[in-house]
Design a protein around this motif. Structure first.
Motif, mmCIF file in Angstrom:
data_model
loop_
_atom_site.group_PDB
_atom_site.id
_atom_site.type_symbol
_atom_site.label_atom_id
_atom_site.label_comp_id
_atom_site.label_asym_id
_atom_site.label_seq_id
_atom_site.Cartn_x
_atom_site.Cartn_y
_atom_site.Cartn_z
ATOM 1 N N ALA A 171 5.073 -2.756 -16.215
ATOM 2 C CA ALA A 171 3.731 -3.140 -16.046
ATOM 3 C C ALA A 171 3.496 -4.731 -15.886
ATOM 4 O O ALA A 171 2.753 -5.147 -15.096
ATOM 5 N N PRO A 172 4.151 -5.475 -17.067
ATOM 6 C CA PRO A 172 3.536 -6.670 -17.066
ATOM 7 C C PRO A 172 4.320 -7.521 -15.850
ATOM 8 O O PRO A 172 3.834 -8.706 -15.403
ATOM 9 N N LEU A 173 5.256 -6.967 -14.910
ATOM 10 C CA LEU A 173 5.650 -7.998 -13.750
ATOM 11 C C LEU A 173 4.945 -7.388 -12.529
ATOM 12 O O LEU A 173 5.017 -7.927 -11.675
ATOM 13 N N LEU A 174 4.099 -6.340 -12.510
ATOM 14 C CA LEU A 174 3.349 -6.025 -11.273
ATOM 15 C C LEU A 174 1.779 -5.862 -11.435
ATOM 16 O O LEU A 174 1.356 -5.463 -12.695
ATOM 17 N N SER A 175 1.136 -6.146 -10.504
ATOM 18 C CA SER A 175 -0.195 -5.762 -10.404
ATOM 19 C C SER A 175 -0.354 -4.482 -9.662
ATOM 20 O O SER A 175 -0.508 -4.500 -8.395
ATOM 21 N N ALA A 176 -0.254 -3.363 -10.402
ATOM 22 C CA ALA A 176 -0.300 -1.950 -9.676
ATOM 23 C C ALA A 176 -1.514 -1.081 -10.197
ATOM 24 O O ALA A 176 -2.009 -1.099 -11.379
ATOM 25 N N SER A 177 -1.992 -0.320 -9.287
ATOM 26 C CA SER A 177 -2.964 0.449 -9.380
ATOM 27 C C SER A 177 -2.826 1.974 -8.870
ATOM 28 O O SER A 177 -2.109 2.048 -7.846
ATOM 29 N N LYS A 178 -3.262 2.954 -9.273
ATOM 30 C CA LYS A 178 -2.912 4.257 -8.886
ATOM 31 C C LYS A 178 -4.117 4.710 -7.781
ATOM 32 O O LYS A 178 -3.748 5.755 -7.107
ATOM 33 N N SER A 179 -5.103 4.119 -7.576
ATOM 34 C CA SER A 179 -6.070 4.342 -6.664
ATOM 35 C C SER A 179 -6.145 3.179 -5.413
ATOM 36 O O SER A 179 -5.618 2.180 -5.847
ATOM 37 N N ASP A 181 11.682 7.342 -5.213
ATOM 38 C CA ASP A 181 12.566 7.320 -6.188
ATOM 39 C C ASP A 181 12.735 6.027 -6.735
ATOM 40 O O ASP A 181 12.261 5.067 -6.377
ATOM 41 N N SER A 182 13.529 5.795 -7.441
ATOM 42 C CA SER A 182 13.947 4.575 -8.311
ATOM 43 C C SER A 182 14.509 3.546 -7.345
ATOM 44 O O SER A 182 14.134 2.335 -7.579
ATOM 45 N N SER A 183 14.699 3.815 -6.222
ATOM 46 C CA SER A 183 15.037 2.908 -5.037
ATOM 47 C C SER A 183 13.730 2.211 -4.309
ATOM 48 O O SER A 183 13.790 0.860 -4.022
ATOM 49 N N CYS A 184 12.847 3.065 -4.284
ATOM 50 C CA CYS A 184 11.411 2.266 -3.815
ATOM 51 C C CYS A 184 11.023 1.242 -5.100
ATOM 52 O O CYS A 184 10.439 0.502 -4.676
ATOM 53 N N LEU A 185 11.001 1.619 -6.134
ATOM 54 C CA LEU A 185 10.713 0.699 -7.376
ATOM 55 C C LEU A 185 11.505 -0.543 -7.307
ATOM 56 O O LEU A 185 11.085 -1.712 -7.604
ATOM 57 N N ALA A 186 12.724 -0.236 -6.938
ATOM 58 C CA ALA A 186 13.806 -1.383 -6.967
ATOM 59 C C ALA A 186 13.185 -2.404 -5.717
ATOM 60 O O ALA A 186 13.281 -3.735 -5.638
ATOM 61 N N LEU A 187 13.037 -1.829 -4.538
ATOM 62 C CA LEU A 187 12.385 -2.379 -3.368
ATOM 63 C C LEU A 187 10.950 -3.270 -3.933
ATOM 64 O O LEU A 187 10.991 -4.444 -3.594
ATOM 65 N N ILE A 188 10.238 -2.788 -4.586
ATOM 66 C CA ILE A 188 8.755 -3.430 -4.876
ATOM 67 C C ILE A 188 9.223 -4.541 -6.075
ATOM 68 O O ILE A 188 8.879 -5.682 -5.878
ATOM 69 N N LEU A 189 10.445 -4.203 -6.924
ATOM 70 C CA LEU A 189 10.608 -5.326 -7.796
ATOM 71 C C LEU A 189 11.333 -6.464 -7.191
ATOM 72 O O LEU A 189 11.342 -7.780 -7.589
ATOM 73 N N ASP A 233 0.804 -1.045 0.022
ATOM 74 C CA ASP A 233 0.136 -0.054 0.019
ATOM 75 C C ASP A 233 0.864 1.095 0.110
ATOM 76 O O ASP A 233 1.629 1.479 1.004
ATOM 77 N N CYS A 234 0.806 1.965 -1.185
ATOM 78 C CA CYS A 234 1.688 3.318 -1.247
ATOM 79 C C CYS A 234 0.691 4.546 -0.968
ATOM 80 O O CYS A 234 1.199 5.870 -1.541
ATOM 81 N N SER A 235 -0.333 4.450 -0.473
ATOM 82 C CA SER A 235 -1.548 5.428 -0.423
ATOM 83 C C SER A 235 -1.013 6.553 0.565
ATOM 84 O O SER A 235 -1.173 7.702 0.188
ATOM 85 N N LEU A 236 0.157 6.433 1.339
ATOM 86 C CA LEU A 236 0.740 7.408 2.304
ATOM 87 C C LEU A 236 2.140 7.818 1.863
ATOM 88 O O LEU A 236 2.859 8.761 2.796
ATOM 89 N N VAL A 237 2.341 7.524 0.565
ATOM 90 C CA VAL A 237 3.901 7.851 0.157
ATOM 91 C C VAL A 237 3.722 9.372 -0.287
ATOM 92 O O VAL A 237 2.764 9.451 -1.048
ATOM 93 N N THR A 238 4.589 10.068 0.072
ATOM 94 C CA THR A 238 4.479 11.306 -0.246
ATOM 95 C C THR A 238 5.336 11.598 -1.729
ATOM 96 O O THR A 238 5.210 12.637 -2.465
ATOM 97 N N SER A 239 6.584 10.891 -1.522
ATOM 98 C CA SER A 239 7.587 10.847 -2.818
ATOM 99 C C SER A 239 8.446 9.594 -2.746
ATOM 100 O O SER A 239 8.694 9.033 -1.692
ATOM 101 N N LEU A 245 -0.233 3.514 -6.285
ATOM 102 C CA LEU A 245 1.251 3.822 -6.621
ATOM 103 C C LEU A 245 1.322 5.421 -6.945
ATOM 104 O O LEU A 245 0.706 5.981 -7.760
ATOM 105 N N PRO A 246 2.401 6.120 -6.441
ATOM 106 C CA PRO A 246 2.663 7.485 -6.745
ATOM 107 C C PRO A 246 3.067 7.661 -7.980
ATOM 108 O O PRO A 246 3.479 6.774 -8.888
ATOM 109 N N GLU A 247 2.640 9.010 -8.554
ATOM 110 C CA GLU A 247 2.733 9.048 -9.992
ATOM 111 C C GLU A 247 4.440 9.042 -10.350
ATOM 112 O O GLU A 247 4.632 8.464 -11.491
#
Length: 97
Positions: free
Chosen positions: A89-97, A52-60, A44-50, A75-77
């Motif tokens: 996108a094919p590696l993740l099941s992600a939504s912006k809401s 960087d790519s290290s967060c994406l690396a953690l998710i991956l 859940d990333c709903s409370l993430v304010t910003s 997912l933050p913008e």
């Protein structure tokens, strides 16, 4: 971690909050055994304010350890843009809401 960055793991759900940068993500990696155990099924990333790519690396990384696709919510913008840019996108099941 600082007051600006935090995380909670409960029932296979990881909730991330605050500014997720290389400094905060590296602390999370070093100080938590669950990171490499493949126990996370939702993020859940709903409370993430910003982020960087290290967060994406953690998710991956967590996705690589998981049996099924990890569901990523709110997912933050900044991360959505990186996922689109790197065609992940094919590696993740992600939504912006």
């Amino acid at each position: 971690m600082s007051q600006q960055t935090a995380y909670v793991v409960k029932d296979k759900r990881l909730t991330l909050t605050g500014d997720l940068t290389v400094q905060s993500i590296s602390k999370l990696f070093k100080n938590n055994a669950w990171v490499g155990e493949g126990v996370i099924e939702e993020i859940d990333c709903s409370l993430v304010t910003s982020a960087d790519s290290s967060c994406l690396a953690l998710i991956l990384f967590l996705q690589a350890k998981a049996v099924n696709k990890i569901r990523v919510y709110a997912l933050p913008e900044d991360l959505s843009g990186l996922i689109d840019l790197y065609e992940l996108a094919p590696l993740l099941s992600a939504s912006k809401s």
